[in-house]
Design an enzyme around this catalytic site. Structure first.
Site, mmCIF file in Angstrom:
data_model
loop_
_atom_site.group_PDB
_atom_site.id
_atom_site.type_symbol
_atom_site.label_atom_id
_atom_site.label_comp_id
_atom_site.label_asym_id
_atom_site.label_seq_id
_atom_site.Cartn_x
_atom_site.Cartn_y
_atom_site.Cartn_z
ATOM 1 N N HIS A 186 46.108 35.459 48.059
ATOM 2 C CA HIS A 186 45.880 35.134 49.094
ATOM 3 C C HIS A 186 44.869 34.221 49.427
ATOM 4 C CE1 HIS A 186 41.339 37.793 49.774
ATOM 5 N NE2 HIS A 186 41.911 37.220 48.364
ATOM 6 N N CYS B 142 37.008 30.711 49.721
ATOM 7 C CA CYS B 142 38.414 31.504 49.694
ATOM 8 C C CYS B 142 39.771 31.169 51.178
ATOM 9 C CB CYS B 142 37.715 33.235 50.395
ATOM 10 S SG CYS B 142 36.925 34.090 49.265
ATOM 11 N N HIS C 12 44.050 31.289 46.100
ATOM 12 C CA HIS C 12 43.555 31.987 44.816
ATOM 13 C C HIS C 12 44.240 33.326 44.848
ATOM 14 C CE1 HIS C 12 40.817 33.830 48.450
ATOM 15 N NE2 HIS C 12 40.008 34.519 46.901
ATOM 16 N N HIS D 89 43.961 37.258 43.257
ATOM 17 C CA HIS D 89 42.669 38.200 41.917
ATOM 18 C C HIS D 89 44.082 39.731 41.082
ATOM 19 C CE1 HIS D 89 39.495 37.951 44.767
ATOM 20 N NE2 HIS D 89 39.873 36.982 46.396
ATOM 21 N N HIS E 178 52.693 40.597 42.411
ATOM 22 C CA HIS E 178 52.465 39.451 42.807
ATOM 23 C C HIS E 178 53.337 39.105 43.923
ATOM 24 C CE1 HIS E 178 51.417 40.810 38.334
ATOM 25 N NE2 HIS E 178 52.075 39.437 37.785
ATOM 26 N N GLU F 298 38.427 43.975 44.862
ATOM 27 C CA GLU F 298 38.444 42.737 44.473
ATOM 28 C C GLU F 298 38.181 42.224 43.586
ATOM 29 O OE1 GLU F 298 39.613 40.609 48.771
ATOM 30 O OE2 GLU F 298 37.608 39.332 47.848
#
Length: 118
Positions: free
Chosen positions: A13, A24, A28, A30, A68, A107
């Site tokens: 995201h 952010c 990137h 998580h 994914h 997260e």
């Protein structure tokens, strides 16, 4: 009685509303850890509040929608903060499993959110 079940998923995201230069703001990913909590009376005959396999059969297809994937591309997650992802998951799961009473979404291994519905 409250029971819980864990799920994991990997998603990418970016946060479009944070200031320029914020780490952010760029794409990137998580590895999310989701813990779902369900509350209800213990069924004396079956011996449980809800069958874990019933939870899995409802939640797995929802997890497949975000696993994914780029969260920003999912309707309702255009600003996919951890808070918004938790609320989105709540909406998808609670309608199918009304015993849902709390979501804990990590997260990162050290950061996350707890959501108990609106």
């Amino acid at each position: 009685m409250i029971l819980f079940k864990h799920f994991n998923f990997d998603s990418a995201h970016f946060l479009p509303n944070v200031p320029d230069g914020h780490k952010c703001r760029t794409l990137h990913g998580h590895t999310y850890r989701l813990t779902l909590y369900f509350e209800g009376e213990l069924d004396r005959d079956l011996g449980w509040v809800i069958d874990f396999s019933d939870i899995k059969s409802v939640v797995s297809p929802i997890i497949a929608l975000v696993d994914h994937r780029l969260l920003n591309d999912i309707e309702g997650l255009e600003n996919p903060t951890c808070e918004h992802v938790a609320m989105w998951l709540w909406g998808k799961i609670k309608v199918n499993i009304p015993q849902l009473c709390k979501i804990k979404l990590y997260e990162t291994p050290t950061s996350g959110v707890v959501y108990e519905g609106a």
